[in-house]
Design an enzyme around this catalytic site. Structure first.
Site, PDB file in Angstrom:
ATOM      1  N   PRO A 443       0.829  -1.204   0.000  1.00 27.45           N
ATOM      2  CA  PRO A 443       0.000   0.000   0.000  1.00 27.45           C
ATOM      3  C   PRO A 443       0.865   1.256   0.000  1.00 27.45           C
ATOM      4  O   PRO A 443       1.804   1.365   0.792  1.00 27.45           O
ATOM      5  CB  PRO A 443      -0.800  -0.117   1.300  1.00 27.45           C
ATOM      6  CG  PRO A 443      -0.784  -1.573   1.640  1.00 27.45           C
ATOM      7  CD  PRO A 443       0.537  -2.083   1.145  1.00 27.45           C
ATOM      8  N   GLN A 521      -6.951  -1.711   1.598  1.00 23.84           N
ATOM      9  CA  GLN A 521      -6.521  -1.485   2.979  1.00 23.84           C
ATOM     10  C   GLN A 521      -7.425  -0.417   3.587  1.00 23.84           C
ATOM     11  O   GLN A 521      -7.450   0.720   3.109  1.00 23.84           O
ATOM     12  CB  GLN A 521      -5.062  -1.031   3.034  1.00 23.84           C
ATOM     13  CG  GLN A 521      -4.527  -0.896   4.451  1.00 23.84           C
ATOM     14  CD  GLN A 521      -3.135  -0.273   4.491  1.00 23.84           C
ATOM     15  OE1 GLN A 521      -2.985   0.918   4.207  1.00 23.84           O
ATOM     16  NE2 GLN A 521      -2.130  -1.064   4.814  1.00 23.84           N
ATOM     17  N   TYR A 602      -1.817   5.392  13.058  1.00 27.39           N
ATOM     18  CA  TYR A 602      -3.179   5.795  12.729  1.00 27.39           C
ATOM     19  C   TYR A 602      -4.118   5.311  13.844  1.00 27.39           C
ATOM     20  O   TYR A 602      -3.671   4.772  14.853  1.00 27.39           O
ATOM     21  CB  TYR A 602      -3.553   5.286  11.348  1.00 27.39           C
ATOM     22  CG  TYR A 602      -2.667   5.867  10.262  1.00 27.39           C
ATOM     23  CD1 TYR A 602      -2.555   7.252  10.109  1.00 27.39           C
ATOM     24  CD2 TYR A 602      -1.909   5.060   9.422  1.00 27.39           C
ATOM     25  CE1 TYR A 602      -1.724   7.809   9.139  1.00 27.39           C
ATOM     26  CE2 TYR A 602      -1.081   5.605   8.450  1.00 27.39           C
ATOM     27  CZ  TYR A 602      -0.990   6.978   8.319  1.00 27.39           C
ATOM     28  OH  TYR A 602      -0.170   7.523   7.370  1.00 27.39           O
ATOM     29  N   ARG A 650      -2.355  -5.110   9.176  1.00 28.01           N
ATOM     30  CA  ARG A 650      -1.016  -4.525   9.224  1.00 28.01           C
ATOM     31  C   ARG A 650      -0.772  -3.950  10.606  1.00 28.01           C
ATOM     32  O   ARG A 650      -1.604  -3.205  11.138  1.00 28.01           O
ATOM     33  CB  ARG A 650      -0.842  -3.433   8.165  1.00 28.01           C
ATOM     34  CG  ARG A 650       0.486  -2.686   8.312  1.00 28.01           C
ATOM     35  CD  ARG A 650       0.823  -1.783   7.139  1.00 28.01           C
ATOM     36  NE  ARG A 650       1.439  -2.551   6.065  1.00 28.01           N
ATOM     37  CZ  ARG A 650       2.242  -2.012   5.142  1.00 28.01           C
ATOM     38  NH1 ARG A 650       2.509  -0.719   5.140  1.00 28.01           N
ATOM     39  NH2 ARG A 650       2.768  -2.767   4.193  1.00 28.01           N
TER      40      ARG A 650
END
Length: 796
Positions: A443, A521, A602, A650
């Protein structure tokens, strides 16, 4: 000294440093004599009589016979604590060009061999073509002593060197080659700023009075734990033997209560099979814990560090003597070339530091492999041997195919590679999806959407990578809400229009690149949102038009960043539903795989890390509580995502910051997601806190994937500076990962996977060229090929 796995740059071997040479404990605030403009220096002091110090003294005297060179060594001339030394071809090439007399003397005593034997569970695997040269350490020192005396170096044995302060005042240059416990380094610690890392194994240097016929690694699985023997010949009738084991194994086996003779006898008993029942001997041998030495600076005034005083590299890649000798070559050359001492010392450090840093990264990978040896003992025998040989990531699949194609092919057969199929082009199954090869387009945020809608750019970008042959092409992080975007240019899946735009892209990939899977994703920016486009200022707040941020805790990512609101229970429910709704749209948009983004600081990653989650409710505190919300989101997404389609997660396996997620914690995180139905874990690192200190380097994140794969028992995707198809083949075949995700290589070359197939001569089902591109499936010619080939050879 174990075999030198790495090869230094050509300048260190035959074309650079050595060619140039063929011409002609006080407080740290103490200031040595400042370097003057006179160069070369006329009075030189060398502290330490190991190979590096002796060779530096000889070279410096040879370059300027009139200069005064004095060397101090506190031990006797024949005192040494090791037995044999292995030197690489590169180091020997440097010695041969810089001082043929030393090289010729060494060459007369070399023991040479090609094979490595790996013995584990009564099975021996042999790999050839490795080209080792070794000799006794005492013999090496005698040769260097003789050369120094012949050149007129003043050798002062059994004499403690004066304090470096004093030497700096009375000499033009002080070369500190006083080893890993350098008193010179300690004297100016505030200037050199050393970092010392103590590792987890104990080892002891011993010898056997016979010559192994190969470099031998032997594994012993005892009631106390795993132990290993490293042995190699250094004379026609003698071998070095190093026995190594984890600290807890060493203690459990009782070695801490044994004296030198008892330890030596016990090691001979444990490894009687490797030794043929013969005894071992010691030489003031003691159990040692290895320390890695790194210095931020190598010189201070007219004092310079060399060899182990400046840096150490674990013995398992055999680079201690190699690095010290190459330091001496570089230092002498720079002093000969540069107009002033100050410039010479700066040039020396500039030249050597990148080489040393690369070697230390390889050495760290190697020593950690041996520290974690118990992790690998259940691997199939040939894979185990291949993993050992490639442990530092310097020896690769490609290297071994050149050195010993028969051995490498046997490893490939055991792995299940069809004839002529590189490991990277073997299929891999995740739930109902079979990937035709092991390559993933990682990604990569493109910041090129409008109102979250992917456009023509995304069609061309992802379509080109799908045509390029990768088994799986991943989108960038697709955001689940407008407030969950990183930048105004981030793509989303929170509207029907966005889903329709994504459907256009997946339809293209499936129709024009059949066999290539395309994955999405899903993520939420959390506290890292409302920032500028990457090329306008990465992670910098928007100058205007900001939107409010939410996070696990009210902590800004950067000091000048927006402070996010801590999510309430009701808001947690809203976010969870946003992820689930986006997953429904992703399924309808035709994606084959869904990845939940719980990395890089994130929103979901912010719950996992103790550095970013300071909550005191049910969603903060212990790892189990920090996992609660990410797992709730995972479960909600898995519930609406089609059952036959795989889901991956991830994670950041380390925060590269004190107090953050640890490698052990990452294994527990991976286990938790696997228990909830994750089909694979995409193992990344960092980007969680702004003050991280990552240890960059080639394939630098793959050890985290390796650990999770073996300890959590879940398939993994490795990422992080994997740049060549040789790296991919090596990582897959060694069992360090199941899939490899590459980002920048696919920006450089959208057809990276197809080109990797062409360069390896592979034309099977793992890399299918689109029909319009088949004419380009062979590398274009770059020069004339019509010259007559030599047919005859004249003989005397």
């Amino acid at each position: 000294m174990l075999p030198a796995e790495g090869t230094g740059p050509a300048s260190v071997a035959r074309g650079g440093v050595d060619q140039r040479l063929r011409r002609g404990a006080r407080p740290a605030s103490t200031q040595p004599h400042p370097p003057d403009e006179r160069n070369p220096p006329e009075r030189i002091a060398v502290i330490g009589g190991g190979p590096g110090g002796l060779y530096a003294a000889a070279l410096l005297k040879r370059l300027a016979p009139d200069r005064e060179v004095t060397l101090w060594e506190r031990n006797a001339p024949d005192d040494t604590f090791g037995f044999g030394v292995v030197l690489s071809d590169e180091t020997l090439g440097g010695i041969e060009h810089a001082d043929p007399e030393v090289y010729e003397a060494l060459a007369r005593d070399f023991v040479r061999w090609d094979d490595i034997d790996i013995v584990h569970r009564n099975t021996r695997q042999t790999s050839g073509g490795h080209r080792f040269a070794a000799l006794g350490r005492r013999r090496l020192l005698k040769i260097l002593h003789s050369r120094c005396r012949d050149l007129g170096v003043d050798l002062r044995f059994r004499t403690e060197a004066p304090h470096p302060d004093r030497l700096a005042r009375t000499h033009d240059l002080v070369v500190a080659a006083d080893g890993v416990h350098s008193t010179t380094r300690d004297a100016y610690a505030e200037v050199f700023r050393p970092h010392l890392t103590t590792h987890r194994c104990r080892y002891i240097w011993l010898a056997a009075d016979f010559a192994f016929d190969a470099f031998r690694f032997e594994i012993a699985e005892t009631e106390h734990g795993v132990m290993q023997l490293h042995g190699y010949p250094y004379a026609a009738d003698a071998s070095t033997v190093i026995v190594e084991m984890r600290e807890e194994v060493w203690r459990a086996a009782g070695f801490g209560t044994l004296d030198e003779a008892e330890s030596t006898a016990r090691c001979a008993e444990i490894f009687a099979g490797a030794l043929g029942g013969r005894p071992l001997r010691s030489n003031r041998s003691a159990w040692i814990t290895f320390r890695t030495v790194v210095n931020e600076r190598w010189s201070h005034g007219n004092v310079v560090l060399l060899g182990d005083a400046a840096h150490t590299a674990h013995f398992s890649i055999g680079s201690g003597t190699k690095l010290a000798v190459e330091d001496a070559l570089a230092l002498a050359a720079c002093l000969d070339e540069q107009p002033s001492l100050k410039e010479a010392l700066a040039a020396y450090e500039e030249e050597r530091r990148p080489v040393v840093a690369s070697t230390q990264r390889a050495a760290r990978a190697s020593l950690e492999w041996f520290e974690d040896l118990a992790r690998y003992v259940d691997e199939p025998p040939r894979r185990f041997a291949f993993s050992l040989l490639t442990r530092s990531r310097r020896v690769t699949h490609g290297n071994l195919r050149l050195r010993d194609p028969g051995f490498t092919e046997s490893v490939e057969r055991e792995f299940g590679c069809p004839p002529g199929t590189p490991p990277m082009f073997t299929p891999f199954r995740l739930r109902g999806l079979t990937l035709r090869n092991r390559v993933v387009v990682s990604p990569m945020d493109m910041y090129s959407a409008t109102d979250g809608v992917p456009g023509d750019f995304h069609l061309v970008h992802l379509g080109a990578r799908a045509l390029g042959g990768a088994g799986l092409v991943m989108t960038e992080m697709v955001c689940v809400s407008p407030e969950g975007r990183i930048t105004p240019g981030c793509a989303g899946l929170y509207t029907a229009r966005q889903a329709e735009a994504w459907r256009r892209i997946t339809d293209f990939a499936h129709a024009q690149a059949p066999g290539t899977a395309i994955g999405v994703q899903l993520g939420h920016s959390g506290r890292k949102g409302s920032t500028r486009l990457m090329w306008e200022g990465m992670d910098e707040p928007l100058p205007e038009g900001n939107w409010p941020l939410v996070a696990a805790s009210p902590l800004p990512y950067r000091p000048d960043g927006q402070i996010p609101r801590e999510l309430s229970r009701a808001q947690l429910t809203d976010v969870r539903e946003q992820f689930a709704a986006a997953a429904v749209r992703a399924a309808r948009a035709g994606f084959d795989l869904l990845e939940l983004h719980c990395a890089h600081g994130y929103l979901l990653s912010g719950f996992l890390s103790p550095l970013t989650n300071r909550r005191t409710d049910a969603y903060g505190g212990t790892l189990e509580k920090r996992l609660r919300f990410p797992l709730e989101v995972f479960d909600a997404v898995r519930a609406v995502w089609p059952g036959e389609r795989p889901m991956t997660v991830r994670i950041s396996a380390t925060d590269w910051a004190e107090g953050g997620t640890s490698a052990e914690g990452a294994v527990e995180i991976a286990r938790a997601f696997a228990a909830h139905g994750a089909d694979a874990v995409d193992v990344s690192t960092g980007q969680v806190v702004a003050d991280e200190r990552p240890e960059f380097g080639r394939s630098y994140q793959t050890p985290f994937a390796d650990r999770i794969r073996h300890e959590a028992g879940v398939p993994v995707i490795a990422v992080g500076a994997i740049s060549s198809w040789d790296d991919v083949n090596s990582l897959i075949l060694a069992g360090r990962t199941d899939l490899c995700a590459l980002a920048r290589p696919h920006l450089y070359d959208p057809h990276w996977t197809l080109h990797a197939a062409a360069e390896q001569g592979y034309t099977g089902p793992g890399a299918v060229w689109p029909a319009p591109y088949r004419a380009g499936s062979r590398r274009p010619q770059t020069g004339r090929t019509d010259a007559p080939r030599p047919r005859l050879a004249l003989r005397d």
